[in-house]
Design a protein around this motif. Structure first.
Motif, short mmCIF file in Angstrom:
data_model
loop_
_atom_site.label_atom_id
_atom_site.label_comp_id
_atom_site.label_asym_id
_atom_site.label_seq_id
_atom_site.Cartn_x
_atom_site.Cartn_y
_atom_site.Cartn_z
N PRO A 9 44.80 35.92 56.63
CA PRO A 9 44.96 36.99 57.60
C PRO A 9 44.02 38.16 57.28
N GLU A 10 44.21 39.28 58.02
CA GLU A 10 43.51 40.53 57.75
C GLU A 10 44.54 41.65 57.70
N VAL A 11 44.54 42.40 56.62
CA VAL A 11 45.47 43.53 56.44
C VAL A 11 44.66 44.81 56.48
N LYS A 12 45.06 45.74 57.35
CA LYS A 12 44.32 46.99 57.53
C LYS A 12 45.21 48.19 57.26
N ASP A 30 47.52 52.59 51.80
CA ASP A 30 46.26 52.29 52.50
C ASP A 30 45.59 51.01 51.99
N VAL A 31 46.37 49.96 51.87
CA VAL A 31 45.82 48.69 51.38
C VAL A 31 45.04 47.99 52.49
N LEU A 32 43.86 47.51 52.14
CA LEU A 32 42.98 46.85 53.08
C LEU A 32 42.37 45.63 52.41
N PHE A 33 42.53 44.45 53.03
CA PHE A 33 41.85 43.25 52.51
C PHE A 33 41.82 42.18 53.58
N THR A 34 40.91 41.24 53.40
CA THR A 34 40.82 40.06 54.27
C THR A 34 40.85 38.83 53.39
N LEU A 35 41.34 37.75 53.94
CA LEU A 35 41.39 36.47 53.23
C LEU A 35 40.70 35.42 54.08
N GLY A 234 50.07 50.86 43.87
CA GLY A 234 50.08 50.71 45.31
C GLY A 234 48.72 50.64 45.96
N GLU A 235 47.65 50.66 45.17
CA GLU A 235 46.30 50.61 45.72
C GLU A 235 45.56 49.39 45.17
N ILE A 236 44.64 48.85 45.95
CA ILE A 236 43.70 47.87 45.41
C ILE A 236 42.57 48.64 44.77
N ILE A 237 42.39 48.47 43.47
CA ILE A 237 41.40 49.28 42.76
C ILE A 237 40.12 48.48 42.44
N GLU A 238 40.19 47.16 42.59
CA GLU A 238 38.97 46.35 42.47
C GLU A 238 39.23 45.02 43.17
N SER A 239 38.24 44.53 43.90
CA SER A 239 38.39 43.25 44.58
C SER A 239 37.03 42.57 44.68
N GLY A 240 37.09 41.24 44.76
CA GLY A 240 35.86 40.47 44.88
C GLY A 240 36.16 39.00 44.71
N THR A 241 35.13 38.22 44.57
CA THR A 241 35.31 36.81 44.30
C THR A 241 35.83 36.62 42.88
N LEU A 242 36.29 35.42 42.59
CA LEU A 242 36.76 35.12 41.24
C LEU A 242 35.66 35.40 40.22
N ALA A 243 34.44 35.01 40.53
CA ALA A 243 33.32 35.24 39.61
C ALA A 243 33.06 36.73 39.42
N ASP A 244 33.15 37.52 40.51
CA ASP A 244 32.95 38.97 40.40
C ASP A 244 33.93 39.59 39.41
N ILE A 245 35.20 39.25 39.55
CA ILE A 245 36.23 39.90 38.74
C ILE A 245 36.24 39.38 37.31
N PHE A 246 36.03 38.09 37.12
CA PHE A 246 36.11 37.52 35.78
C PHE A 246 34.82 37.70 34.98
N LYS A 247 33.69 37.70 35.66
CA LYS A 247 32.41 37.80 34.94
C LYS A 247 31.83 39.21 34.96
N LYS A 248 32.19 40.00 35.98
CA LYS A 248 31.63 41.36 36.09
C LYS A 248 32.72 42.39 36.38
N PRO A 249 33.82 42.39 35.60
CA PRO A 249 34.87 43.39 35.85
C PRO A 249 34.31 44.79 35.62
#
Length: 325
Positions: A9-12, A30-35, A234-249
């Protein structure tokens, strides 16, 4: 760049508060993300960060009162779930969107047999006969490691781990389009955990089921998820692909989560945990919500509201250090 028909979905701008006479708890801000359709998003963070509230908002099962949705849209193929009536949502829940709840004791009806609770979902949403629904329910019990012969038993005849398996069977019975999994394997032994994770992978592969996985286990995230969103206060403070978060936190909190995990190839005598405790959601600090615990915090961090910065395509971070890179 994701195409609109690839999002599910998309959460805005979702904001949820729990309001009582004594206090107002700012649970989600103010959580915002797409899947991406057919992919798995991992929501990670400490207890009380707001992860479960996000999932319950999508399914529209927040306790009202005290929950108050202040703003937001939850879009599935252009349809805003926030605007649906309860009758319309009943057609969505169980069929298109289902949830594996964290506490199986409160998720199951104590006066209905476990088999009937699974069969009821199948019969309601798939319109099959009672005989066919019972057969499907027995198959689902076997799939999660429970003998079909226990179809007619009640929840109090099962252990906590067995009840968790029943909850998983109910959630997966109608092959949902979106599965919200709140700590789905925490109470399971290693063998059943592997079976459940394999079953979820099969749904992803065969039916292109999208999944939001809430977990503290970064090992499960590494094995199951395509994308990751780190939640704090209550906030998303970092988001990305699995590689983004695990290799470049990048965010200090994300770095702290990884610093708290023991590594086989590291001979350090002590781990490097995140100091302090999460803030009280009824009294959040000004500025960056993480600044009281952050080793890099400055006076500006305590004054300024920090927005998400895109570091690379699809990799976002809510930190002043990231803004200045």
């Amino acid at each position: 760049m994701m195409k609109e028909n690839d999002i599910f979905p998309e959460v805005k701008d979702l904001t949820v508060e729990y309001v009582t006479k004594e206090e107002t708890v700012q649970a989600v801000n103010d959580v915002l993300f797409t899947l991406r359709k057919g992919k798995t998003l991992g929501l990670v963070g400490e207890t009380g960060a707001g992860k479960t509230t996000i999932a319950k908002s999508i399914l529209q099962v927040l306790p009202v009162p005290p929950a108050v949705v202040k703003s937001g849209e939850i879009l599935i193929e252009g349809q805003d779930l926030m605007k649906l009536s309860e009758d319309e949502m009943c057609k969505v829940r169980g069929k298109r969107v289902t949830m594996i709840f964290q506490d199986p004791m409160t998720a199951l009806n104590p006066v209905m047999t476990v088999g009937h609770q699974i069969a009821e979902v199948v019969q309601l949403h798939d319109g099959v006969s009672g005989v066919e629904a019972k057969k499907r329910a027995e198959e689902m019990l076997e799939m999660v490691g429970i003998p079909a012969a226990r179809y007619s038993e009640y929840p109090d005849q099962f252990s906590g781990r067995m009840r968790q398996r029943v909850v998983i069977a109910i959630a997966l019975a109608c092959n949902p389009d979106l599965l919200l999994a709140d700590e789905p394997t925490t109470a399971l032994d290693v063998t059943i955990q592997a079976q459940v994770l394999d079953l979820m992978r099969e749904l992803n592969k065969v039916k292109q089921t999208s999944m939001i996985l809430i977990t503290h286990d970064l090992g499960v995230v590494a094995e199951m998820c395509d994308d990751v969103a780190v939640v704090y206060a209550g906030e998303i403070i970092e988001s990305g692909t699995l590689a983004d978060i695990f290799k470049k936190p990048t965010h200090p909190y994300t770095l702290g989560l990884f610093g708290s995990i023991p590594k086989i190839d590291d001979d350090s005598e002590r781990l490097n945990p995140i100091m302090g405790l999460p803030p009280n959601p009824a009294d959040l600090p000004n500025g960056c919500k993480f600044h009281p615990r952050c080793p890099y915090a400055t006076e500006e961090c305590a004054r300024r509201d920090v927005q998400m910065t895109e570091l690379t395509e699809g990799h976002f971070c809510r930190c002043l250090k990231a803004e200045r890179r």
